[in-house]
Design a protein around this motif. Structure first.
Motif, PDB file in Angstrom:
ATOM      1  N   UNK B 175       0.842  -1.176   0.000  1.00  0.00           N
ATOM      2  CA  UNK B 175       0.000   0.000   0.000  1.00  0.00           C
ATOM      3  C   UNK B 175       0.882   1.232   0.000  1.00  0.00           C
ATOM      4  N   UNK B 176       0.564   2.184  -0.864  1.00  0.00           N
ATOM      5  CA  UNK B 176       1.336   3.419  -0.934  1.00  0.00           C
ATOM      6  C   UNK B 176       0.395   4.596  -0.764  1.00  0.00           C
ATOM      7  N   UNK B 177       0.833   5.571  -0.001  1.00  0.00           N
ATOM      8  CA  UNK B 177       0.034   6.780   0.192  1.00  0.00           C
ATOM      9  C   UNK B 177       0.819   7.977  -0.291  1.00  0.00           C
ATOM     10  N   UNK B 178       0.183   8.750  -1.133  1.00  0.00           N
ATOM     11  CA  UNK B 178       0.816   9.970  -1.615  1.00  0.00           C
ATOM     12  C   UNK B 178      -0.126  11.141  -1.454  1.00  0.00           C
ATOM     13  N   UNK B 179       0.447  12.325  -1.495  1.00  0.00           N
ATOM     14  CA  UNK B 179      -0.356  13.545  -1.484  1.00  0.00           C
ATOM     15  C   UNK B 179      -0.041  14.318  -2.744  1.00  0.00           C
ATOM     16  N   UNK B 180      -1.049  14.926  -3.310  1.00  0.00           N
ATOM     17  CA  UNK B 180      -0.824  15.746  -4.503  1.00  0.00           C
ATOM     18  C   UNK B 180      -2.014  16.659  -4.698  1.00  0.00           C
ATOM     19  N   UNK B 181      -1.910  17.538  -5.687  1.00  0.00           N
ATOM     20  CA  UNK B 181      -3.037  18.387  -6.023  1.00  0.00           C
ATOM     21  C   UNK B 181      -3.971  17.616  -6.948  1.00  0.00           C
ATOM     22  N   UNK B 197      -5.300  19.838  -1.469  1.00  0.00           N
ATOM     23  CA  UNK B 197      -4.644  18.593  -1.865  1.00  0.00           C
ATOM     24  C   UNK B 197      -5.546  17.379  -1.681  1.00  0.00           C
ATOM     25  N   UNK B 198      -5.219  16.336  -2.408  1.00  0.00           N
ATOM     26  CA  UNK B 198      -5.895  15.056  -2.217  1.00  0.00           C
ATOM     27  C   UNK B 198      -4.883  14.042  -1.712  1.00  0.00           C
ATOM     28  N   UNK B 199      -5.400  13.014  -1.080  1.00  0.00           N
ATOM     29  CA  UNK B 199      -4.563  11.924  -0.614  1.00  0.00           C
ATOM     30  C   UNK B 199      -4.885  10.730  -1.504  1.00  0.00           C
ATOM     31  N   UNK B 221      -7.938  15.573   1.104  1.00  0.00           N
ATOM     32  CA  UNK B 221      -6.938  15.440   2.157  1.00  0.00           C
ATOM     33  C   UNK B 221      -7.507  15.802   3.527  1.00  0.00           C
ATOM     34  N   UNK B 225      -7.147  10.421   6.840  1.00  0.00           N
ATOM     35  CA  UNK B 225      -5.749  10.330   7.218  1.00  0.00           C
ATOM     36  C   UNK B 225      -5.361   8.862   7.243  1.00  0.00           C
ATOM     37  N   UNK B 226      -4.115   8.612   6.887  1.00  0.00           N
ATOM     38  CA  UNK B 226      -3.601   7.264   7.038  1.00  0.00           C
ATOM     39  C   UNK B 226      -3.475   6.969   8.520  1.00  0.00           C
TER      40      UNK B 226
END
Lengths: 232, 232
Positions: B175-181, B197-199, B221, B225-226
């Motif tokens: 599982x990978x979590x990233x943040x970006x617009x 931002x979105x997660x 976002x 939360x993770x």
DNA sequence: CTAAATTTGTTCGTATGTATC
DNA sequence: CGATACATACGAACAAATTTA
């Protein structure tokens, strides 16, 4: 009260990976081989491997053994760096401070209580770019002079140090990852644009009864990703 | 080849939490009580509890038993919803499609191969706001007609269904979590601002040799939360 | 193609340590 | 101090999956 065996096994394997003795792609010795090498039961070896797997250092390639995934940044091992450049961790400041509202809430102490603060910074070794900022807080009213010396004096602190400082076993921690836009301070320290999001990892480490450490790491969203291996 | 015992135990406890029989704050029966109830070894019970703990459903309150933390959203149990409002999951679309470059890379199949796509949406039940978008992709060239029926027909799919469809055991996922617009599509579907931002959570489920599912979830976002519980 | 070897996964049982109430 | 309940540890056996002979 000595550390459990599986932690020792894990520490040795971790050191071998960090030290380059075991490289990414290598196969770990079989469970039974490790069992013999360390003179422990296989269940202990498996506990150690499960821990390494949680931290993303190895992965099971059933039934062909465990494969090394490569070294991680200590104490943020579940954040994977998305850059190839080698990195370095700087301890920028270590001091005693009064607990802010947020820290107090996390550590379950009154606002203004004495805490040890350790500021750190992660930056690329080539470009010298700053990729992330860390802050660890520890409640000081729970430790004796020796513990205080560990928390405020040592260059680096790992979990074993923490357990020694508090004289208690850490039974687990709770990690939260959020995304948000950076504050102005973060923008200037990380040299990022107003609209570039940051990823924030907050971790509370607990003994059976109380929290003893609060760690917050803030990094550029395009430098880090959360990385979790789960075995259902 | 029947499912392992610890999975069955875990499924029962999960159902009790989801069904409200065990509520947040309640104590789980002791390990030995569960051992007797299910007629299994204590190690099996502990495996089940470890799984529930990873998913944030329970937490060890050593040595006073395990405490229930409350139900989670299925298949994104490691993302915690930051809203109090009750939520609902909609399956918005189920269809066969050709693998995009990204999906193909994740599933290790050629670009354009047939995949089953399941689109979903998570929204608040009161405000009807859309909080997140999900997309699961499964490679269709690895399943028979019965498997295809499961992947394209059923209203809901859990891990057991997946294992049945492919006839293989899932050994873990990454599982990978990233943040970006957000992209413009996401902005309009989630009704968020350009700068919010979105997660993004991406998960690849694997058998021992091949990936069999690629799931991507994108949420505001400030809604998620993770949330990870780790026992070192 | 089949059989053996290898290696992790699952499950059992038991015993002792340790923290909390 | 005792009862409770999780944590750690040992040892054993068989199952399942992949690779090798």
């Amino acid at each position: 009260m000595q550390p459990p065996l599986h932690k020792k096994v894990r520490a040795v394997l971790e050191a071998r990976i960090a030290g380059g003795e075991l490289r990414a792609g290598d196969r770990l010795p079989a469970e039974r081989a490790l069992q013999d090498e360390f003179g422990v039961a296989r269940s202990v070896v498996r506990q150690a491997l499960a821990g390494l797997s949680r931290d993303g250092l190895v992965v099971s390639a059933y039934p062909r053994g465990y494969v090394v995934l490569g070294p991680r940044i200590p104490w943020i091992s579940r954040l994977r760096l998305l850059r190839d450049e080698p990195w370095t961790v700087l301890i920028t400041d270590v001091k005693e401070a009064a607990a802010s509202e947020r820290v107090a809430a996390a550590l379950d102490v009154p606002v203004g209580s004495p805490v040890a603060e350790r500021h750190s910074e992660l930056r690329g070794r080539v470009t010298e770019d700053s990729w992330g900022l860390g802050l660890s807080s520890y409640p000081l009213d729970l430790v004796d002079a020796a513990g205080e010396a560990i928390l405020l004096g040592q260059p680096e602190i790992d979990y074993d140090d923490l357990e020694r400082a508090f004289g208690r076993r850490i039974v687990g921690y709770h990690e939260r990852i959020r995304a948000r836009l950076p504050t102005s301070t973060e923008r200037s320290r990380l040299h990022i644009a107003h609209s570039a999001p940051v990823i924030e990892l907050a971790r509370i480490s607990r003994t059976t009864t109380i929290p003893i450490s609060y760690f917050v790491f803030i990094g550029c969203a395009d430098c880090f990703e959360g990385d979790y291996l789960v075995q259902p």
